[in-house]
Enzyme design. Structure first.
Site, PDB file in Angstrom:
ATOM      1  N   SER A 260       0.827  -1.210   0.000  1.00  0.00           N
ATOM      2  CA  SER A 260       0.000   0.000   0.000  1.00  0.00           C
ATOM      3  C   SER A 260       0.857   1.255   0.000  1.00  0.00           C
ATOM      4  CB  SER A 260      -0.888   0.022   1.248  1.00  0.00           C
ATOM      5  OG  SER A 260      -1.937  -0.896   1.124  1.00  0.00           O
TER       6      SER A 260
ATOM      7  N   LYS B 288      -9.921  -2.701  11.816  1.00  0.00           N
ATOM      8  CA  LYS B 288     -10.184  -1.337  11.362  1.00  0.00           C
ATOM      9  C   LYS B 288     -11.166  -1.334  10.175  1.00  0.00           C
ATOM     10  CE  LYS B 288      -7.967   3.032  10.214  1.00  0.00           C
ATOM     11  NZ  LYS B 288      -6.754   3.725   9.767  1.00  0.00           N
ATOM     12  N   ASP B 289     -10.967  -2.258   9.230  1.00  0.00           N
ATOM     13  CA  ASP B 289     -11.888  -2.356   8.091  1.00  0.00           C
ATOM     14  C   ASP B 289     -13.280  -2.781   8.548  1.00  0.00           C
ATOM     15  OD1 ASP B 289      -9.998  -1.571   6.302  1.00  0.00           O
ATOM     16  OD2 ASP B 289      -9.578  -3.555   5.487  1.00  0.00           O
TER      17      ASP B 289
ATOM     18  N   GLU C 242     -28.891   8.078 -12.739  1.00  0.00           N
ATOM     19  CA  GLU C 242     -28.623   7.893 -11.313  1.00  0.00           C
ATOM     20  C   GLU C 242     -27.519   8.869 -10.878  1.00  0.00           C
ATOM     21  OE1 GLU C 242     -30.348   5.022  -9.270  1.00  0.00           O
ATOM     22  OE2 GLU C 242     -31.360   6.288 -10.718  1.00  0.00           O
TER      23      GLU C 242
END
Lengths: 184, 393
Positions: free
Chosen positions: B212, B237-238, B281
């Site tokens: 990451s 955390k996710d 949309e």
């Protein structure tokens, strides 16, 4: 360029037409109690079902669609979903109430829906006129989504569960990260 | 564990779990903007699962489609729940994806060595737009029909073969039964599983090769103190963050399902009556505004497509060696303006293109493209701030 103008015009003229077409919608409280819905269903059967079907509730119009077209110039629409097709939440029901109570003796016939093909389904002379319009609006709102009450009932438990779950997961995450050094 | 060993001799199960979860090194300084990728993944899972159940009861034919949706809403046990989850899910999905992409732009996550992750992500986004567009036809309501008609019609702007191409797309002269059938097939099989699912695997594989990015935008030692293993730190955390956003999502599903749905789509498709207003949309509105801002059909289509494809060139347009906009004062301001501008485009897309709306739309479209040009030239004079040596939580 011509095409884009045409496309824009085609999509926009109707918006103005709509603005001109729809009169103001009064902010009326629609009572959605079981009794109101039941009364509304009776109003529908007496005043609307002659021409309007409600196919998802198993109601057929009393007269053939062709006969209605000959009399009024168009086939009366099915009403099963009308309350949801004319607005979000209970806006559609309010619109239906407003339409039913806005017939006038002028050439435009109805201030909410000018030049409407439908003759007034409820008589203003009826002492329960306003009540009936409100009740049939409540019934149509119910009919558009019969599972709505079950949805809101279940929703309370689901949301309560989610709030507790989120709090627990948050606490777990705090605990997991507690020992991690600030720098590195 | 005997079973685990038996499997490991034949399939790298433990190796896979360690490499991608329990020992996968993740920067410890990731902020909450890094939570939106897994959130998007969670929404994707909801769409797949609810989609499988909807497909059991839905009938992809112009005669039966609308009725079968009402059958799901009224007669199928908890059919209303499955359908609302599936109909409102895309709002959450696109919300997550837009923030995920914005984070990538702000923190320079598209820069080397993450160009491929960025491109695969853009391909996922394109597939997602196709997926959402095709899915919207399936309820066979008025907006379903007219939305599909307007959008497929855009391809008629292609010179020479345009009108033939539109017929080929639709399988008929107008949007009809063959269109519904092919959209259903693509929407339920090839696009979600063959394209989006596969690309998600590629997206994560490429990510796990390079690791990451992080808010500081600096390269981190994958064995040093700047990283923590994905599990348990980013699992919890996710999870808690997904739970938080899903609470909001479920609030809309149970209490305000109409909020994101178009009332007129509760009327069955009628090719002889155009709705008063055809609006896409919300997640398509910014691009719809760009389309309408160019006073030529072909030009509008090219600009709309270009607005998406130009994102693919970001790794080459932005040549600054500094990744994170935190340390790039000019990019930082321009990028926030770019995000604000994107919201303005969305607002313009939701309103009829008259008077001042046209002007705002054109200025916003201009800035949208100008941003990329500015990214190309600012490294020549932008004074970047010194990068930190280590990361802070």
């Amino acid at each position: 360029m011509k095409k884009i103008v045409a496309v824009v015009a085609l999509t926009l003229i109707p918006i103005y037409a709509m603005a001109a077409e729809r009169g103001p919608i009064p902010d009326v409280k629609i009572d959605v109690s079981d009794e109101a819905i039941k009364r509304g269903e009776e109003v529908y059967k007496k005043a609307c079902k002659v021409c309007h079907s409600m196919k998802y509730l198993g109601y057929k119009a009393s007269i053939p669609a062709e006969a209605a077209r000959k009399s009024f110039g168009k086939v009366p629409p099915d009403l099963s979903l009308m309350a949801k097709a004319r607005g979000k939440d209970d806006e559609g029901a309010k619109y239906i109430y407003a339409l039913l109570t806005s017939y006038v003796n002028t050439p435009e016939k109805n201030t909410v829906f000018p030049n409407i093909a439908m003759p007034p389904p409820l008589s203003k002379a009826d002492p329960e006129f306003e009540q009936k319009a409100r009740d049939v609006a409540a019934f149509l709102l119910y009919a558009a989504e019969p599972t709505a009450k079950e949805r809101e009932r279940l929703g309370r438990y689901v949301l309560a569960y989610m709030v507790v779950l989120t709090a627990l997961l948050y606490a777990l995450n705090r605990k997991v990260w507690r020992g991690v050094k600030k720098k590195g | 564990m005997a079973l685990r060993e038996w499997i490991d001799e034949r399939f790298p199960l433990t190796e896979f779990i360690e490499r991608h979860i329990t020992k996968y090194p993740t920067p410890k300084n990731l902020n909450y903007w890094w939570n939106f990728g897994s959130l998007a993944g969670a929404f994707f899972a909801v769409q797949v699962i609810t989609g499988i159940w909807l497909a059991m009861y839905y009938k992809p034919s112009t005669e039966l489609a609308f009725d079968s949706v009402q059958h799901i809403m009224r007669d199928v046990n908890y059919g209303w729940l499955i359908r609302y989850l599936h109909a409102i899910g895309p709002t959450g999905f696109f919300f997550a994806v837009y923030i995920h992409m914005a984070r990538g732009i702000y923190y320079g996550s598209y820069k080397s060595p993450r160009e491929l992750i960025w491109w695969i992500g853009l391909a996922i986004y394109l597939a997602l737009m196709a997926e959402a567009f095709m899915g919207y036809l399936l309820p066979w309501g008025q907006m379903s029909f007219w939305g599909a008609t307007v959008i497929t019609n855009l391809f008629s702007a292609i010179p020479v073969i345009g009108s033939k191409f539109v017929i080929w797309l639709r399988g008929d002269f107008a949007v009809g039964d063959p269109t519904l059938g092919r959209f259903f097939s693509f929407h339920t099989t090839f696009i979600p599983l063959g394209i989006i699912g596969l690309l998600l695997v590629f997206h994560l594989t490429a990510l796990h090769r390079v690791g990451s990015n992080n808010p500081a935008g600096i390269d981190l030692d994958k064995k040093g103190p700047a990283v923590v293993p994905f599990s348990p730190y980013y699992v919890t955390k996710d999870l808690w963050f997904i739970s938080l956003i899903f609470t909001v999502y479920l609030y809309f599903v149970f209490f305000k399902p109409d909020f994101f749905l178009e009332p007129i789509n509760n009327e069955p498709a009628n090719p002889f009556a155009t709705p008063l207003e055809i609006v896409p949309e919300w997640y398509f509105l910014p691009f719809y505004a760009i389309l309408r801002s160019i006073p030529s059909k072909l030009g509008g289509v090219v600009a709309m497509g270009g607005a998406i494809f130009i994102l693919a060139f970001l790794p080459y347009l932005d040549r600054s060696p500094v990744r994170s906009a935190r340390y790039r004062p000019i990019k930082r301001v321009l990028t926030w303006l770019f995000f604000l501008n994107f919201l303005v485009l969305g607002y313009v897309g939701a309103h009829p293109p008259f008077g001042v709306m046209v002007l705002i739309g054109r200025i916003a479209t201009f800035y949208y493209f100008l941003y990329f040009l500015l990214l190309l030239i600012i490294p020549a004079f932008e004074k970047t701030r010194p990068l930190p040596k280590e990361v802070e939580l």
